[in-house]
Scaffold this motif. Sequence first.
Motif, PDB file in Angstrom:
ATOM      1  N   LEU A 112       0.882  -1.170   0.000  1.00 27.45           N
ATOM      2  CA  LEU A 112       0.000   0.000   0.000  1.00 27.45           C
ATOM      3  C   LEU A 112       0.919   1.219   0.000  1.00 27.45           C
ATOM      4  N   ARG A 113       1.051   1.864  -1.139  1.00 27.98           N
ATOM      5  CA  ARG A 113       2.110   2.847  -1.345  1.00 27.98           C
ATOM      6  C   ARG A 113       1.637   4.290  -1.171  1.00 27.98           C
ATOM      7  N   ASN A 114       2.598   5.143  -0.805  1.00 26.89           N
ATOM      8  CA  ASN A 114       2.417   6.598  -0.776  1.00 26.89           C
ATOM      9  C   ASN A 114       1.206   7.007   0.060  1.00 26.89           C
ATOM     10  N   ASN A 115       1.152   6.499   1.301  1.00 28.77           N
ATOM     11  CA  ASN A 115       0.001   6.747   2.160  1.00 28.77           C
ATOM     12  C   ASN A 115      -0.077   8.181   2.667  1.00 28.77           C
ATOM     13  N   ASN A 116       1.063   8.813   2.850  1.00 31.56           N
ATOM     14  CA  ASN A 116       1.094  10.169   3.405  1.00 31.56           C
ATOM     15  C   ASN A 116       1.208  11.161   2.250  1.00 31.56           C
ATOM     16  N   ALA A 117       0.072  11.706   1.838  1.00 30.16           N
ATOM     17  CA  ALA A 117       0.050  12.566   0.655  1.00 30.16           C
ATOM     18  C   ALA A 117       0.892  13.822   0.854  1.00 30.16           C
ATOM     19  N   ARG A 118       0.855  14.388   2.055  1.00 32.63           N
ATOM     20  CA  ARG A 118       1.620  15.609   2.310  1.00 32.63           C
ATOM     21  C   ARG A 118       3.114  15.361   2.142  1.00 32.63           C
ATOM     22  N   MET A 119       3.625  14.279   2.753  1.00 33.08           N
ATOM     23  CA  MET A 119       5.057  14.014   2.663  1.00 33.08           C
ATOM     24  C   MET A 119       5.449  13.487   1.284  1.00 33.08           C
ATOM     25  N   ASN A 120       4.515  12.845   0.618  1.00 29.21           N
ATOM     26  CA  ASN A 120       4.802  12.392  -0.746  1.00 29.21           C
ATOM     27  C   ASN A 120       4.982  13.590  -1.678  1.00 29.21           C
ATOM     28  N   ARG A 121       4.180  14.653  -1.448  1.00 23.32           N
ATOM     29  CA  ARG A 121       4.348  15.870  -2.245  1.00 23.32           C
ATOM     30  C   ARG A 121       5.710  16.514  -1.986  1.00 23.32           C
ATOM     31  N   ILE A 122       6.166  16.441  -0.739  1.00 26.12           N
ATOM     32  CA  ILE A 122       7.418  17.101  -0.372  1.00 26.12           C
ATOM     33  C   ILE A 122       8.633  16.292  -0.807  1.00 26.12           C
ATOM     34  N   LEU A 123       8.608  14.978  -0.535  1.00 26.14           N
ATOM     35  CA  LEU A 123       9.800  14.147  -0.739  1.00 26.14           C
ATOM     36  C   LEU A 123       9.704  13.193  -1.921  1.00 26.14           C
ATOM     37  N   GLY A 124       8.490  12.900  -2.396  1.00 26.15           N
ATOM     38  CA  GLY A 124       8.335  11.967  -3.497  1.00 26.15           C
ATOM     39  C   GLY A 124       8.217  10.528  -3.017  1.00 26.15           C
ATOM     40  N   PRO A 125       8.097   9.572  -3.959  1.00 22.34           N
ATOM     41  CA  PRO A 125       7.915   8.158  -3.599  1.00 22.34           C
ATOM     42  C   PRO A 125       9.198   7.542  -3.057  1.00 22.34           C
ATOM     43  N   ASP A 126       9.055   6.362  -2.448  1.00 22.39           N
ATOM     44  CA  ASP A 126      10.182   5.569  -1.949  1.00 22.39           C
ATOM     45  C   ASP A 126      10.983   6.317  -0.894  1.00 22.39           C
ATOM     46  N   THR A 127      10.290   7.067  -0.047  1.00 20.65           N
ATOM     47  CA  THR A 127      10.969   7.789   1.026  1.00 20.65           C
ATOM     48  C   THR A 127      10.439   7.398   2.404  1.00 20.65           C
ATOM     49  N   GLY A 128       9.672   6.292   2.457  1.00 18.70           N
ATOM     50  CA  GLY A 128       9.287   5.769   3.754  1.00 18.70           C
ATOM     51  C   GLY A 128       7.837   5.941   4.136  1.00 18.70           C
ATOM     52  N   TRP A 129       6.941   6.036   3.169  1.00 19.44           N
ATOM     53  CA  TRP A 129       5.528   6.276   3.474  1.00 19.44           C
ATOM     54  C   TRP A 129       4.636   5.148   2.961  1.00 19.44           C
ATOM     55  N   ASP A 130       5.211   3.968   2.789  1.00 21.14           N
ATOM     56  CA  ASP A 130       4.472   2.800   2.298  1.00 21.14           C
ATOM     57  C   ASP A 130       4.214   1.831   3.446  1.00 21.14           C
ATOM     58  N   SER A 131       3.235   0.956   3.261  1.00 22.02           N
ATOM     59  CA  SER A 131       2.932  -0.022   4.307  1.00 22.02           C
ATOM     60  C   SER A 131       2.303  -1.267   3.689  1.00 22.02           C
ATOM     61  N   ILE A 132       1.835  -2.163   4.544  1.00 20.64           N
ATOM     62  CA  ILE A 132       1.222  -3.419   4.120  1.00 20.64           C
ATOM     63  C   ILE A 132      -0.232  -3.183   3.739  1.00 20.64           C
ATOM     64  N   GLY A 133      -0.634  -3.693   2.582  1.00 20.56           N
ATOM     65  CA  GLY A 133      -2.024  -3.604   2.161  1.00 20.56           C
ATOM     66  C   GLY A 133      -2.766  -4.897   2.458  1.00 20.56           C
ATOM     67  N   ASP A 134      -4.091  -4.812   2.549  1.00 22.84           N
ATOM     68  CA  ASP A 134      -4.897  -6.007   2.834  1.00 22.84           C
ATOM     69  C   ASP A 134      -5.778  -6.354   1.631  1.00 22.84           C
ATOM     70  N   TYR A 135      -5.138  -6.438   0.482  1.00 23.99           N
ATOM     71  CA  TYR A 135      -5.841  -6.761  -0.754  1.00 23.99           C
ATOM     72  C   TYR A 135      -6.191  -8.250  -0.804  1.00 23.99           C
TER      73      TYR A 135
END
Length: 472
Positions: free
Chosen positions: A306-329
Amino acid sequence: MSTSLRSNKTFMNDDFLLENKFSQRLFHEYASQMPIIDYHCHLPPNEIANNQTFENLTKIWINGDHYKWRAMRTFGIDEKYITGDASDKEKFAQWAKTVPYTLRNPLYHWTHLELQRYFDIDILLNSNSANEIYDEATAKLQSPEFSCQSLIKRMNVEVVCTTEDPIDSLENHVKIKNSDFDVKVSTAFRPDKAILITTDTYLEYLDKLSEVSGIAIDSYTSLCDALNLRLDYFEQNGCTLSDHGLSYVPFRKFTDAEIEAIFQKRQAKKQLTLEEDEKFQTSILLFLCKQYHKRNWIQQFHLGALRNNNARMNRILGPDTGWDSIGDYSQASTLSIFLNTLDSDDSLTKTILYNLNPADNEVLAAMIGNFNDGKIKGKMQFGSGWWFLDQKDGMTKQINALSNMGLISCFIGMLTDSRSFLSYPRHEYFRRVLCNLFGQEMQRGELPQDFELVGKIIQDICYNNAKEYFKF
């Protein structure tokens, strides 16, 4: 190095994680000396090609490591000292301050194992030892013995397989191949950006794919043609693997006309429905997987992030910077139909399935048994503990699930999945966990105390199975 700072050698000594004489013998006599085939990682090929050296310990060890970054944020470290403009030594000091409080997180083991194996530093990292460790390790990094290629060779690595997008020129892989570096460096074809049609940057990506392929991508057919040309190019440069990082493998019935209409709708910048998105993904994945089979490639599916969960920090730092987690798909039903569709006309190539949600361990361990048809030993693989599961408990559960549902003896073992040149002790960590599990059962009488038999299986899992499976 001050002797007052030396670690207690009951911690991470030669028998670390090895709880009895059987485990110890399995590791020291059978597992520890086996070469490493790192068949999936994200090491930067340009750094290998240029045999890069690193200015200091922060640049090789902390920069880009989102595992460490997440721990530091949790401990209350300001972003300035993580991805910000603080000096490298200041960033290291904040990491050292955090380390004692990572007890029972795999970072605590990885940190000290890496200090030991690469730098011969066996003291505990904390605020008191930070300066001494930083200075000693940084001084060693100035030596050619600590260049990227030297670090790989030091860990007895035989094969490195990085991961590249179809638009990559592979110029660094060509440079490595034509050099005197005697470790094989290959690549895996990762076409996710061509598959995930609803991403904001999809049309921009198609422009780049058009440019490198020389094909004007104005239809679904031309998209497939462009991807096929890039498959040819990757194959010409030694590629024999693909990789997909997907939340789940979708499956929707479709017609060719529907897929073309969906593609044109996206070209017109109109929003797609979930059904349209999944039909498109199903179609292009089936196309790609059949191409892999024709080429006798191996396909990998990393499922459940489950990627890019923190929209605010994703805007600031971009992907692959520590805002992903486990999804329950939900994984089982559509994955089964997808694999069965390929198998129905004998177009299912060797496949490795990785899950990020531990709840899916038994699901995937059982799934692979549906499509092992006896033609290839271990054709279908349940991949090693990945990302959040790349730790003692996650490895143990993966090994146990595969043992219970399939044949652990056919398992192709560990990989780093890392961007760091200091991550190879993770193979040792895995091997210690593996040997301890087998050794415990030998001691309890659940496995025969036959080192010729058990030792051979340990060596197969650590190296021999991967060497046979990948045929690099």
